[in-house]
Scaffold this active site. Structure first.
Site, mmCIF file in Angstrom:
data_model
loop_
_atom_site.group_PDB
_atom_site.id
_atom_site.type_symbol
_atom_site.label_atom_id
_atom_site.label_comp_id
_atom_site.label_asym_id
_atom_site.label_seq_id
_atom_site.Cartn_x
_atom_site.Cartn_y
_atom_site.Cartn_z
ATOM 1 N N TYR A 74 -5.147 5.189 -2.058
ATOM 2 C CA TYR A 74 -3.939 5.392 -2.860
ATOM 3 C C TYR A 74 -3.835 4.333 -3.949
ATOM 4 O O TYR A 74 -3.526 4.633 -5.105
ATOM 5 C CB TYR A 74 -2.714 5.363 -1.962
ATOM 6 N N GLY A 128 10.397 13.596 -9.612
ATOM 7 C CA GLY A 128 10.033 14.654 -10.544
ATOM 8 C C GLY A 128 11.179 15.624 -10.759
ATOM 9 O O GLY A 128 11.475 16.027 -11.883
ATOM 10 N N GLY A 156 11.911 14.919 -5.268
ATOM 11 C CA GLY A 156 11.864 13.498 -5.587
ATOM 12 C C GLY A 156 12.186 13.155 -7.020
ATOM 13 O O GLY A 156 13.044 13.765 -7.660
ATOM 14 N N GLY A 162 4.895 18.178 -10.447
ATOM 15 C CA GLY A 162 5.586 17.809 -9.212
ATOM 16 C C GLY A 162 7.091 17.751 -9.390
ATOM 17 O O GLY A 162 7.763 16.850 -8.878
ATOM 18 N N ALA A 163 7.639 18.745 -10.093
ATOM 19 C CA ALA A 163 9.063 18.707 -10.462
ATOM 20 C C ALA A 163 9.982 19.339 -9.430
ATOM 21 O O ALA A 163 11.171 19.468 -9.671
ATOM 22 C CB ALA A 163 9.260 19.419 -11.803
ATOM 23 N N ASN A 164 9.455 19.718 -8.277
ATOM 24 C CA ASN A 164 10.292 20.396 -7.289
ATOM 25 C C ASN A 164 10.932 19.446 -6.282
ATOM 26 O O ASN A 164 11.745 19.851 -5.460
ATOM 27 C CB ASN A 164 9.470 21.447 -6.527
#
Length: 322
Positions: free
Chosen positions: A202, A51, A49, A45-47
């Site tokens: 969640y 990340g 926020g 999820g590095a794209n």
């Protein structure tokens, strides 16, 4: 003139209050100057926020960063920004859909075949607050499937490479809010088949992150691979809020912003666990604002952690065990 002075004083008081409130809730700053030249890091999820901010910081330290992302279009845009800001061209994007066991296996196979080492694995990606029950490609409830089961399988498939690269680190992004969302882990409703509540689902997945980290740390004792989980703080601009009602997103983003963190601030504990000498050899713990924090009793339930491990292994079809 008097009214102007009063108004000016009110504005000044508001500005000072806002500044100190933001400073207080900003939390820690990773002060480590550790370089990562020659090291390889995976950030899921590095794209976007935290990340993305994590990937940017580690790239700035010279690491080869593998951005493991579902949306390749957004990932390529983020990659260009990270390369420009870090002046590090050793950044690559690889497709990873944590809602698909096949995608996870394909990604892990690619890494194991083509990467000679893996020094840090950061399990960051996540989904939250889905308005209705949504399933992954393998029929898992989406939050549990992505946040826990997907990362569970990914981590286990990369363990041999992590051991080979020891000393190496695994960092798992959880959330302290789990204790407000759920009192204990419910194995009977792991797929939300009995009932679905978006907050509970969640919370269960984030509690699972901590239980997984603790159990994995025990199984990796003496291997040179450490595992720690963390609370990043509440991040109003995080992609994870995209499933909240629009009015709630706006309220969080603007009204509550003085009490929340920016994505860069939220990434600091993740970065600390990935690079700091202060946590060398430290494993199985839970961190908040770069400091060890004691989680709830539910997150320290060793029997539940073992049971969750066995159930997770069966669900994802993991034949090997450690």
């Amino acid at each position: 003139m008097k009214r102007y002075i009063q108004l000016s004083l009110l504005v000044l008081i508001f500005a000072i209050t806002y500044y100190f409130t933001r400073s207080y809730f900003a939390g820690c700053v990773c002060t480590s100057q550790m370089r990562l030249d020659g090291k390889t890091v995976i950030v899921t999820g590095a794209n976007t926020g935290i990340g993305k901010e994590t990937a940017l910081d580690l790239a700035g330290r010279g690491a080869r960063v593998i951005m493991a992302c579902r949306n390749l279009r957004k990932a390529q845009v983020a990659l260009q920004e990270i390369v420009e800001k870090s002046r590090n061209s050793k950044i690559v994007v690889k497709h990873l859909d944590l809602a698909s066991l096949k995608s996870i296996r394909d990604f892990a196979d690619d890494i194991n075949r083509n990467e000679p080492q893996l020094d840090v694995l950061i399990n960051n990606a996540g989904v939250a607050y889905l308005p209705q029950l949504t399933k992954t490609q393998d029929n898992f409830e989406m939050a549990m499937g992505v946040n826990h089961l997907g990362h569970f399988l990914l981590t286990n498939l990369l363990l041999d490479l992590l051991r080979k690269s020891a000393p190496s680190r695994i960092v798992v992004v959880s959330l302290s809010g789990y204790k407000l969302l759920t009192n204990e882990f419910n194995l009977e409703n792991i797929h939300s088949e009995q009932y679905y509540d978006k907050m509970d689902a969640y919370g269960q997945s984030k509690l699972a992150n901590i239980l997984f980290s603790k159990e994995l740390a025990k199984r990796l004792q003496g291997s040179g691979v450490t595992v720690n989980s963390l609370h990043p703080g509440m991040i109003p601009e995080a992609e994870i809020t995209r499933h909240m009602p629009y009015i709630v997103q706006m309220a969080v983003r603007y009204l509550a912003s003085p009490f929340l963190k920016t994505a860069k601030q939220g990434a600091q504990t993740t970065i600390h666990l990935a690079v700091s000498k202060d946590v060398e050899g430290v494993s199985g713990l839970y961190f908040m604002d770069c400091m060890i924090t004691e989680p709830t009793k539910a997150a320290q339930d060793e029997q539940m952690a073992r049971e969750l491990w066995d159930i997770s292994r069966n669900l994802v079809g993991l034949n090997t065990t450690i």
